[in-house]
Design a protein around this motif. Structure first.
Motif, mmCIF file in Angstrom:
data_model
loop_
_atom_site.group_PDB
_atom_site.id
_atom_site.type_symbol
_atom_site.label_atom_id
_atom_site.label_comp_id
_atom_site.label_asym_id
_atom_site.label_seq_id
_atom_site.Cartn_x
_atom_site.Cartn_y
_atom_site.Cartn_z
ATOM 1 N N TYR A 19 7.215 -1.392 -6.543
ATOM 2 C CA TYR A 19 6.976 0.049 -6.599
ATOM 3 C C TYR A 19 7.357 0.701 -5.294
ATOM 4 O O TYR A 19 7.208 0.119 -4.220
ATOM 5 C CB TYR A 19 5.496 0.313 -6.928
ATOM 6 C CG TYR A 19 5.090 -0.341 -8.217
ATOM 7 C CD1 TYR A 19 5.370 0.256 -9.441
ATOM 8 C CD2 TYR A 19 4.477 -1.588 -8.228
ATOM 9 C CE1 TYR A 19 5.037 -0.363 -10.637
ATOM 10 C CE2 TYR A 19 4.135 -2.213 -9.420
ATOM 11 C CZ TYR A 19 4.419 -1.594 -10.617
ATOM 12 O OH TYR A 19 4.093 -2.205 -11.796
ATOM 13 N N GLN A 20 7.845 1.936 -5.419
ATOM 14 C CA GLN A 20 8.187 2.736 -4.258
ATOM 15 C C GLN A 20 7.834 4.190 -4.550
ATOM 16 O O GLN A 20 7.892 4.633 -5.705
ATOM 17 C CB GLN A 20 9.678 2.617 -3.930
ATOM 18 C CG GLN A 20 10.077 1.216 -3.497
ATOM 19 C CD GLN A 20 11.511 1.130 -3.061
ATOM 20 O OE1 GLN A 20 12.399 1.113 -3.880
ATOM 21 N NE2 GLN A 20 11.727 1.078 -1.748
ATOM 22 N N ALA A 21 7.495 4.927 -3.489
ATOM 23 C CA ALA A 21 7.181 6.353 -3.605
ATOM 24 C C ALA A 21 8.222 7.142 -2.824
ATOM 25 O O ALA A 21 8.546 6.786 -1.686
ATOM 26 C CB ALA A 21 5.785 6.632 -3.062
ATOM 27 N N TRP A 47 10.833 -0.157 2.029
ATOM 28 C CA TRP A 47 9.699 -1.050 1.743
ATOM 29 C C TRP A 47 9.428 -1.088 0.256
ATOM 30 O O TRP A 47 9.334 -0.034 -0.400
ATOM 31 C CB TRP A 47 8.456 -0.580 2.498
ATOM 32 C CG TRP A 47 8.564 -0.860 3.961
ATOM 33 C CD1 TRP A 47 9.156 -0.064 4.903
ATOM 34 C CD2 TRP A 47 8.115 -2.027 4.643
ATOM 35 N NE1 TRP A 47 9.089 -0.673 6.136
ATOM 36 C CE2 TRP A 47 8.451 -1.879 6.005
ATOM 37 C CE3 TRP A 47 7.448 -3.185 4.239
ATOM 38 C CZ2 TRP A 47 8.146 -2.840 6.961
ATOM 39 C CZ3 TRP A 47 7.143 -4.138 5.191
ATOM 40 C CH2 TRP A 47 7.493 -3.965 6.534
ATOM 41 N N LYS A 49 6.887 -2.843 -2.820
ATOM 42 C CA LYS A 49 5.523 -3.357 -2.964
ATOM 43 C C LYS A 49 5.284 -3.783 -4.405
ATOM 44 O O LYS A 49 5.365 -2.953 -5.306
ATOM 45 C CB LYS A 49 4.522 -2.267 -2.574
ATOM 46 C CG LYS A 49 4.691 -1.799 -1.140
ATOM 47 C CD LYS A 49 4.396 -0.305 -1.015
ATOM 48 C CE LYS A 49 4.657 0.203 0.377
ATOM 49 N NZ LYS A 49 6.062 0.470 0.658
ATOM 50 N N TRP A 54 -1.815 -0.914 -4.381
ATOM 51 C CA TRP A 54 -1.583 -0.703 -2.960
ATOM 52 C C TRP A 54 -0.710 0.526 -2.764
ATOM 53 O O TRP A 54 -0.962 1.355 -1.894
ATOM 54 C CB TRP A 54 -0.950 -1.926 -2.295
ATOM 55 C CG TRP A 54 -1.088 -1.824 -0.810
ATOM 56 C CD1 TRP A 54 -2.101 -2.334 -0.048
ATOM 57 C CD2 TRP A 54 -0.237 -1.117 0.094
ATOM 58 N NE1 TRP A 54 -1.923 -1.985 1.272
ATOM 59 C CE2 TRP A 54 -0.790 -1.235 1.393
ATOM 60 C CE3 TRP A 54 0.931 -0.381 -0.064
ATOM 61 C CZ2 TRP A 54 -0.207 -0.666 2.513
ATOM 62 C CZ3 TRP A 54 1.513 0.196 1.056
ATOM 63 C CH2 TRP A 54 0.941 0.043 2.326
ATOM 64 N N LEU A 55 0.321 0.683 -3.607
ATOM 65 C CA LEU A 55 1.164 1.875 -3.487
ATOM 66 C C LEU A 55 0.392 3.136 -3.861
ATOM 67 O O LEU A 55 0.596 4.186 -3.258
ATOM 68 C CB LEU A 55 2.437 1.763 -4.318
ATOM 69 C CG LEU A 55 3.392 2.945 -4.105
ATOM 70 C CD1 LEU A 55 3.920 2.984 -2.675
ATOM 71 C CD2 LEU A 55 4.518 2.922 -5.092
ATOM 72 N N ARG A 58 -1.417 3.987 -0.767
ATOM 73 C CA ARG A 58 -0.495 4.452 0.273
ATOM 74 C C ARG A 58 0.013 5.865 -0.006
ATOM 75 O O ARG A 58 0.177 6.665 0.898
ATOM 76 C CB ARG A 58 0.680 3.478 0.366
ATOM 77 C CG ARG A 58 1.782 3.864 1.320
ATOM 78 C CD ARG A 58 1.345 3.600 2.750
ATOM 79 N NE ARG A 58 2.391 3.837 3.697
ATOM 80 C CZ ARG A 58 2.688 5.013 4.239
ATOM 81 N NH1 ARG A 58 2.030 6.089 3.898
ATOM 82 N NH2 ARG A 58 3.656 5.112 5.124
ATOM 83 N N SER A 59 0.284 6.175 -1.265
ATOM 84 C CA SER A 59 0.850 7.477 -1.629
ATOM 85 C C SER A 59 -0.202 8.470 -2.121
ATOM 86 O O SER A 59 0.149 9.586 -2.496
ATOM 87 C CB SER A 59 1.901 7.300 -2.727
ATOM 88 O OG SER A 59 1.288 6.923 -3.952
ATOM 89 N N GLN A 67 6.131 11.597 -0.946
ATOM 90 C CA GLN A 67 5.819 10.429 -1.782
ATOM 91 C C GLN A 67 5.285 10.877 -3.149
ATOM 92 O O GLN A 67 4.478 10.199 -3.759
ATOM 93 C CB GLN A 67 4.791 9.550 -1.078
ATOM 94 C CG GLN A 67 5.277 8.994 0.235
ATOM 95 C CD GLN A 67 4.247 8.102 0.891
ATOM 96 O OE1 GLN A 67 3.442 7.452 0.238
ATOM 97 N NE2 GLN A 67 4.255 8.060 2.210
ATOM 98 N N ILE A 70 6.703 8.342 -8.075
ATOM 99 C CA ILE A 70 6.472 6.901 -8.078
ATOM 100 C C ILE A 70 7.505 6.241 -8.992
ATOM 101 O O ILE A 70 7.578 6.559 -10.187
ATOM 102 C CB ILE A 70 5.042 6.574 -8.571
ATOM 103 C CG1 ILE A 70 3.986 7.356 -7.779
ATOM 104 C CG2 ILE A 70 4.816 5.068 -8.543
ATOM 105 C CD1 ILE A 70 3.963 7.099 -6.292
ATOM 106 N N GLN A 121 3.813 -6.520 1.396
ATOM 107 C CA GLN A 121 4.766 -5.416 1.467
ATOM 108 C C GLN A 121 6.034 -6.028 2.059
ATOM 109 O O GLN A 121 5.956 -6.781 3.033
ATOM 110 C CB GLN A 121 4.312 -4.286 2.370
ATOM 111 C CG GLN A 121 2.838 -3.982 2.439
ATOM 112 C CD GLN A 121 2.151 -3.864 1.112
ATOM 113 O OE1 GLN A 121 2.672 -3.265 0.179
ATOM 114 N NE2 GLN A 121 0.976 -4.436 1.006
#
Length: 181
Positions: A19-21, A47, A49, A54-55, A58-59, A67, A70, A121
């Motif tokens: 996953y990334q934001a 980065w 994840k 966790w993402l 973080r976002s 961010q 998603i 990560q």
């Protein structure tokens, strides 16, 4: 008792989802193209994840500036393991020269509380970003509408059907590289 460090992810026989934001500009261009294209930067570390929660921590469930979107990025397990084979822990003295960085951070609960085990990560450096984009990515999915629904459910105390994750079966040679501290 579960190990302190383990990779939990959504995966199948050939792929793993990370996953990334991103900002809307980056996410829109990527979803349209089916891969990362400018304004995504190929000149800085990206980065990834495998831990959805966790993402979300973080976002802030896609609410942090820059961010808001998603993305679920399905990559080949071969690519994932290739990245991990080149990884150096961020606590290592040789991290500056490494093509891939690995960092372990406390896993998060659905409400964002730190748990007593760690989530990985993985930072893909400039030298591997083109390979990540051109060879490893199988599919990009914009999860933003689902994330908004799930966030509302979590905030109201109702259950949300989040992406399922299980322990990733890491080859022992990779595990010994990534789990030492």
């Amino acid at each position: 008792m579960a190990p302190q460090h383990e990779i939990r992810a959504s995966y199948d026989a050939t792929t793993i989802t990370v996953y990334q934001a991103y900002s809307s500009a980056i996410a829109d261009a990527a979803v349209r193209a089916g891969r990362f294209v400018p304004p995504f930067s190929f000149n800085r570390m990206t980065w990834i994840k495998p831990s959805f929660l966790w993402l979300m921590h973080r976002s802030n469930w896609g609410r942090k500036p820059g961010q808001e979107r998603i993305l679920a990025v399905r990559i080949t397990r071969e690519g994932w393991e290739e990245a991990l084979s080149q990884a150096v822990l961020t606590t290592s003295a040789s991290v500056a020269d490494a093509p891939v960085h690995v960092q372990w951070d406390p896993e998060r609960s659905v409400r964002g509380a730190a748990l007593n085990h760690y989530s990985i990560q993985v930072g893909i450096g400039r030298g591997l970003i083109r390979t990540f984009v051109d060879s490893w990515i199988v599919e990009l999915t914009d999860l933003t509408p689902s994330v908004r629904k799930w966030s509302a459910l979590v905030q109201s105390g109702r259950p949300a059907r989040l992406p399922p994750e299980r322990v990733y079966p890491l080859p022992s040679a990779l595990a010994s590289r990534l789990f030492r501290h």
